[in-house]
Design an enzyme around this catalytic site. Sequence first.
Site, PDB file in Angstrom:
ATOM      1  N   TYR A 133       8.809   7.231  21.930  1.00 19.48           N
ATOM      2  CA  TYR A 133       7.647   7.167  21.051  1.00 19.48           C
ATOM      3  C   TYR A 133       7.721   5.864  20.266  1.00 19.48           C
ATOM      4  O   TYR A 133       8.517   5.718  19.346  1.00 19.48           O
ATOM      5  CB  TYR A 133       7.658   8.391  20.142  1.00 19.48           C
ATOM      6  CG  TYR A 133       6.536   8.502  19.137  1.00 19.48           C
ATOM      7  CD1 TYR A 133       5.437   7.642  19.133  1.00 19.48           C
ATOM      8  CD2 TYR A 133       6.570   9.505  18.172  1.00 19.48           C
ATOM      9  CE1 TYR A 133       4.432   7.771  18.203  1.00 19.48           C
ATOM     10  CE2 TYR A 133       5.557   9.649  17.236  1.00 19.48           C
ATOM     11  CZ  TYR A 133       4.495   8.769  17.254  1.00 19.48           C
ATOM     12  OH  TYR A 133       3.485   8.899  16.326  1.00 19.48           O
ATOM     13  N   LYS A 163       5.026   6.853  24.745  1.00 22.13           N
ATOM     14  CA  LYS A 163       3.862   7.045  23.872  1.00 22.13           C
ATOM     15  C   LYS A 163       3.773   5.776  23.048  1.00 22.13           C
ATOM     16  O   LYS A 163       4.545   5.565  22.107  1.00 22.13           O
ATOM     17  CB  LYS A 163       4.027   8.272  22.981  1.00 22.13           C
ATOM     18  CG  LYS A 163       2.834   8.493  22.033  1.00 22.13           C
ATOM     19  CD  LYS A 163       3.109   9.640  21.087  1.00 22.13           C
ATOM     20  CE  LYS A 163       1.929   9.924  20.179  1.00 22.13           C
ATOM     21  NZ  LYS A 163       1.576   8.846  19.252  1.00 22.13           N
TER      22      LYS A 163
END
Length: 296
Positions: A133, A163
């Site tokens: 992330y 992400k």
Amino acid sequence: MCGPIVFTFSQNSEINLSEIGPYIDYLKEKQGVNSIFVNGTTGESMSLSVAERRDLAEEWCRKAKGKMDQVIVHVGCMSLKDSQELARHAAQIGADGIAVISPSFFKPSTADALRTFLHEVSSVAPNLPFFYYHIPSVTGVNILARDILEDVWELIPSFKGVKFSGSDLMDFGQCVSYCQTHWSVLYGVDEQLLAALVMGADGAVGSTYNYLGCHASELMSAFEKGNIVQARTIQFKMQELLSYAKKLGFDLGVNKQLMNELSGLCLGPPRLPVMQCPMSEALTIAKKYRSLFTEC
């Protein structure tokens, strides 16, 4: 498309599990969101205890079973041990994947240091798909995501993608270019979604998709069909809304109150240090939203 979850609190800032079922139904039926990202930034995860994050992840996985295609649980913490505990727990409760943010107090100084941290978390849940992330505006860790990907599968065989919640489209493009065929690069800056799709994004994860999800889906569908004019029109409307909101001090607290107003759900106030926004601000932004978008 994946919707990051706005976490539900009672008025005294205790977690409220009772609203999760209606929230899932709202996301699926009203916004067309079929996958969810739990305990992330929008969910105020860094303001939650490990026990609270476990309770929330478990309830989301239980209530989403049979309704959502995927539940990805963010397990990143400042502490490696806490991250590992949450990763083990995610595997036990049947999560479809885990994601990990960079620690941001003691920051990794190199890509190798961050990769090693990610590896240590992934190693306790080796069978769960693993996502990095990337959100440098929050972590203050400005290591390029592309550098993190370098030979990452050698350390993390379960690695499945990124992400990417950064605005550096060159770095994003380099990630897409480097990615293996079985990885996904998910984009998380909602106002730049169309640009990311052109660069090769596999999907989108964004906080505003809690109430703009159906419109983002229309944008993605228009892009896939080659209708760039329609896709651009929708993106410009999203930009106009967010630009308007930012002039009023758009932040996590405002976004949560706006979600309450537009969804009809009772998600409660944010947890300190995020402040609850004046109702008048949320209503003003909601009015702007309704002037730009028709109900899906």
